[in-house]
Design a protein around this motif. Structure first.
Motif, PDB file in Angstrom:
ATOM      1  N   LEU A 165       0.854  -1.183   0.000  1.00 33.22           N
ATOM      2  CA  LEU A 165       0.000   0.000   0.000  1.00 33.22           C
ATOM      3  C   LEU A 165       0.894   1.239   0.000  1.00 33.22           C
ATOM      4  O   LEU A 165       1.028   1.943   0.994  1.00 33.22           O
ATOM      5  N   LYS A 166       1.549   1.490  -1.127  1.00 26.09           N
ATOM      6  CA  LYS A 166       2.451   2.625  -1.264  1.00 26.09           C
ATOM      7  C   LYS A 166       2.148   3.346  -2.567  1.00 26.09           C
ATOM      8  O   LYS A 166       1.558   2.787  -3.483  1.00 26.09           O
ATOM      9  N   SER A 167       2.583   4.598  -2.627  1.00 24.16           N
ATOM     10  CA  SER A 167       2.400   5.370  -3.843  1.00 24.16           C
ATOM     11  C   SER A 167       3.443   4.967  -4.878  1.00 24.16           C
ATOM     12  O   SER A 167       4.431   4.287  -4.574  1.00 24.16           O
ATOM     13  N   ILE A 403      -4.512   9.389   7.883  1.00 25.93           N
ATOM     14  CA  ILE A 403      -5.400   8.793   6.895  1.00 25.93           C
ATOM     15  C   ILE A 403      -6.026   7.534   7.490  1.00 25.93           C
ATOM     16  O   ILE A 403      -5.354   6.757   8.181  1.00 25.93           O
ATOM     17  N   VAL A 420      -7.181   3.846  -4.433  1.00 28.16           N
ATOM     18  CA  VAL A 420      -6.512   4.165  -3.170  1.00 28.16           C
ATOM     19  C   VAL A 420      -5.017   4.348  -3.385  1.00 28.16           C
ATOM     20  O   VAL A 420      -4.388   5.253  -2.822  1.00 28.16           O
ATOM     21  N   ARG A 421      -4.422   3.510  -4.232  1.00 30.73           N
ATOM     22  CA  ARG A 421      -2.996   3.638  -4.505  1.00 30.73           C
ATOM     23  C   ARG A 421      -2.684   4.962  -5.196  1.00 30.73           C
ATOM     24  O   ARG A 421      -1.662   5.605  -4.924  1.00 30.73           O
ATOM     25  N   LEU A 424      -2.786   7.743  -2.616  1.00 33.12           N
ATOM     26  CA  LEU A 424      -1.588   7.785  -1.787  1.00 33.12           C
ATOM     27  C   LEU A 424      -0.411   8.420  -2.502  1.00 33.12           C
ATOM     28  O   LEU A 424       0.530   8.894  -1.843  1.00 33.12           O
ATOM     29  N   SER A 425      -0.415   8.437  -3.835  1.00 36.03           N
ATOM     30  CA  SER A 425       0.689   9.054  -4.564  1.00 36.03           C
ATOM     31  C   SER A 425       0.726  10.564  -4.412  1.00 36.03           C
ATOM     32  O   SER A 425       1.740  11.191  -4.747  1.00 36.03           O
ATOM     33  N   PHE A 427       0.522  12.140  -1.501  1.00 37.10           N
ATOM     34  CA  PHE A 427       1.104  12.510  -0.215  1.00 37.10           C
ATOM     35  C   PHE A 427       2.546  12.950  -0.406  1.00 37.10           C
ATOM     36  O   PHE A 427       3.291  12.368  -1.205  1.00 37.10           O
ATOM     37  N   ARG A 431       2.655   9.674   6.798  1.00 34.99           N
ATOM     38  CA  ARG A 431       1.348   9.868   7.436  1.00 34.99           C
ATOM     39  C   ARG A 431       1.101   8.708   8.391  1.00 34.99           C
ATOM     40  O   ARG A 431       1.677   7.624   8.227  1.00 34.99           O
ATOM     41  N   THR A 433      -1.266   5.898   9.370  1.00 38.70           N
ATOM     42  CA  THR A 433      -2.280   5.135   8.640  1.00 38.70           C
ATOM     43  C   THR A 433      -3.040   4.254   9.612  1.00 38.70           C
ATOM     44  O   THR A 433      -2.440   3.491  10.368  1.00 38.70           O
ATOM     45  N   SER A 451       3.329  -2.151   4.186  1.00 42.39           N
ATOM     46  CA  SER A 451       3.195  -0.729   3.923  1.00 42.39           C
ATOM     47  C   SER A 451       3.137   0.112   5.187  1.00 42.39           C
ATOM     48  O   SER A 451       3.614   1.249   5.199  1.00 42.39           O
TER      49      SER A 451
END
Length: 551
Positions: A165-167, A403, A420-421, A424-425, A427, A431, A433, A451
């Protein structure tokens, strides 16, 4: 005497028959064993046996035994050894043995040249030997094949990273956040925490009594009352006004974990109070960030809550908006900042928190004007509409530090993972989470563990378990008689009643049938306008409609 002779003959032939029978059985056993697959070590043993058989076939002549006679005392010390063979003994024994050795060598060469069959080791090879030989005989890899192999490896790594779960920027630059970079709430834990953290046995007994399972490093102890959480008086009064006097287990453990600045995965059944567990920390995040640097027009949000559906987003927004209104309506400066100085209390009084609901079915201009005119602290949004605002740069996440992904399992099932991905890009920094779910599938657990920064997993009850306050009954009905059976069930049950259907067409069909039968019902599904959906839900809450049909 004749009977004795016959018995003697019977006893003499009986062992021969038995031996022959055993030999016959042994041949069958060997044939049965030969049909079975053999292991690696069994193959090696067979290879040795075949080598020995090959050697025996090559050397048909038997080597003569040599008998050495010991010296007799009478002969003295200079006695000689007398070689003796089966053919005889004498001085020509050495010459005879030499002739036999030469004949044996010639016989071995003739046998090897005459036998066209391969040797035993070549006939049966183990898989390990075959693999080694195949690798030796393999052709060298061409540049095109090497390039294709490297591209396939890159694609596999990309698929593996998509689970995280990363950008896209964080994945490309391989950005890793440390636990020290988490959000600072400026919240000091109570004094009894140090004693509770030192006594691990007592802490585990408390969690076991509350049916809480906490996984992670340095997990803070649960707080059984709102006063132990050191919540301000205005918030405690607001909760008591809504009938909330004691926190639920997910709130006892989840709120202290959030106040300590840790990432968290909260798993609890529906109706356990998950919304309150992440709403209170989001309000405090907005207060702290606005106190450090006030939010101006065009800025925000500081906290972001993402929900999979519009109805869930509206419900979460109403809960959050209640806390915000309670803070904005509080006129007592001491209640806002009980332990602060006079200057800090005055500064807290000047803060006016603002929230925004960002969902589809509402005019984009109305939502944009709120941010452009006053700025916003907390946004509750659905993934699709929030992505539209971010792509058009009407909302920025430069200052967002908190978030929440509510109902993450449903969000993934509904296909919002890529949305969602992409969100997150946007940001710009780390953050905090918070991921909440009623179930915990392996897919969510895997990319959440990769993540989130050293997350704490709080599990209340059994993941995916049904609420014990709801009685569940299953009735098997034929497809043709479902409509009539629903009408019979509604006649037996007092309103309000909620009916869930599989798809939109079923909702419309059952709704129309019940309206013809005189049942005051309303319908809610994704194919209706947002205004119609809101009116139906409000009518059901105000008890003007008895039966809502949901999809």
């Amino acid at each position: 005497r004749l009977a004795a002779l016959e018995g003697r003959e019977r006893n003499r032939t009986h062992p021969i028959m038995v031996v022959g029978r055993r030999y016959y059985r042994g041949e069958l056993d060997e044939e049965d064993d030969a049909s079975k697959p053999k292991g690696f070590f069994a193959q090696l043993l067979d290879e040795k046996d075949e080598e020995e058989e090959g050697r025996a076939q090559v050397a048909p002549t038997r080597r003569a035994k040599t008998v050495r006679f010991a010296e007799s005392p009478a002969q003295g010390t200079g006695g000689l050894e007398a070689p003796s063979t089966r053919q005889g003994s004498g001085g020509g024994g050495d010459a005879a043995s030499g002739l036999e050795e030469g004949a044996r060598k010639r016989g071995r060469e003739e046998t090897e040249s005459a036998d066209p069959r391969p040797k035993g080791r070549e006939r049966t090879k183990s898989l390990l030997v075959k693999t080694v030989q195949a690798r030796r005989n393999q052709k060298p890899e061409t540049p095109a094949e090497r390039q294709w192999r490297e591209e396939q490896e890159i694609l596999r790594n990309i698929e593996k990273q998509r689970m995280e779960l990363k950008s896209a920027k964080e994945l490309a630059q391989d950005i890793e956040y440390a636990r020290t970079d988490t959000v600072d709430y400026n919240w000091t834990p109570p004094k009894w925490w140090s004693e509770a953290m030192s006594d691990r046995d007592k802490l585990e007994k408390t969690r076991k009594k509350l049916h809480i399972i906490a996984e992670g490093t340095d997990v803070v102890p649960p707080c059984e009352t709102f006063q132990k959480m050191k919540l301000p008086k205005w918030l405690v009064d607001h909760l008591e006004g809504r009938g909330i006097v004691r926190p639920t287990p997910i709130q006892m453990q989840g709120i202290p974990v959030a106040f300590s600045g840790r990432d968290m995965i909260g798993v609890a059944f529906t109706g356990s109070g998950k919304t309150l567990a992440f709403s209170i920390p989001s309000v405090f995040t907005a207060l702290i960030e606005d106190y450090r640097m006030p939010i101006r027009s065009g800025e925000g949000p500081v906290a972001l809550v993402i929900c999979p559906s519009r109805e869930l987003a509206r419900q979460t927004y109403q809960v959050l908006n209640g806390f915000v209104e309670a803070f904005n309506d509080c006129r007592d400066e001491k209640q806002l900042c009980e332990r602060g100085t006079k200057e800090e209390q005055v500064a807290m009084r000047k803060i006016i928190l603002k929230t925004m609901l960002c969902i589809g079915g509402v005019d984009l201009k109305e939502q944009t004007d709120v941010v452009r005119r006053e700025g916003v602290h907390i946004i509750v949004a659905t993934p699709g509409r929030l992505k539209d605002h971010l792509s058009k740069k009407r909302i920025t996440l430069d200052a967002c530090r908190y978030i929440v992904l509510d109902e993450a399992d449903r969000m993934i099932d509904m296909g919002f993972e890529e949305d969602v991905r992409e969100i997150l890009s946007y940001f710009k920094s780390q953050r905090q989470t918070m991921l909440f779910s009623a179930t915990m599938p392996e897919k969510i657990r895997s990319f959440a563990n990769k993540s989130l920064v050293d997350p704490v997993i709080v599990n209340v009850g059994r993941a995916g378990a049904a609420n014990l306050d709801v009685i569940q009954e299953v009735e098997y009905v034929k497809q043709d008689s479902k409509m009539v059976h629903i009408l019979q069930c509604l006649q037996k049950t007092a309103p309000p009643v909620m009916v869930f259907c599989e798809n939109k067409n079923d909702v419309d069909a059952v709704h129309e049938y019940l309206l013809l039968k005189g049942v005051d019902a309303c319908a809610v599904h994704g194919g209706l306008d947002q205004e119609v959906r809101e009116k139906s839900i409000d009518a059901f809450k105000n008890e003007t409609k008895d039966v809502p049909f949901l999809r």
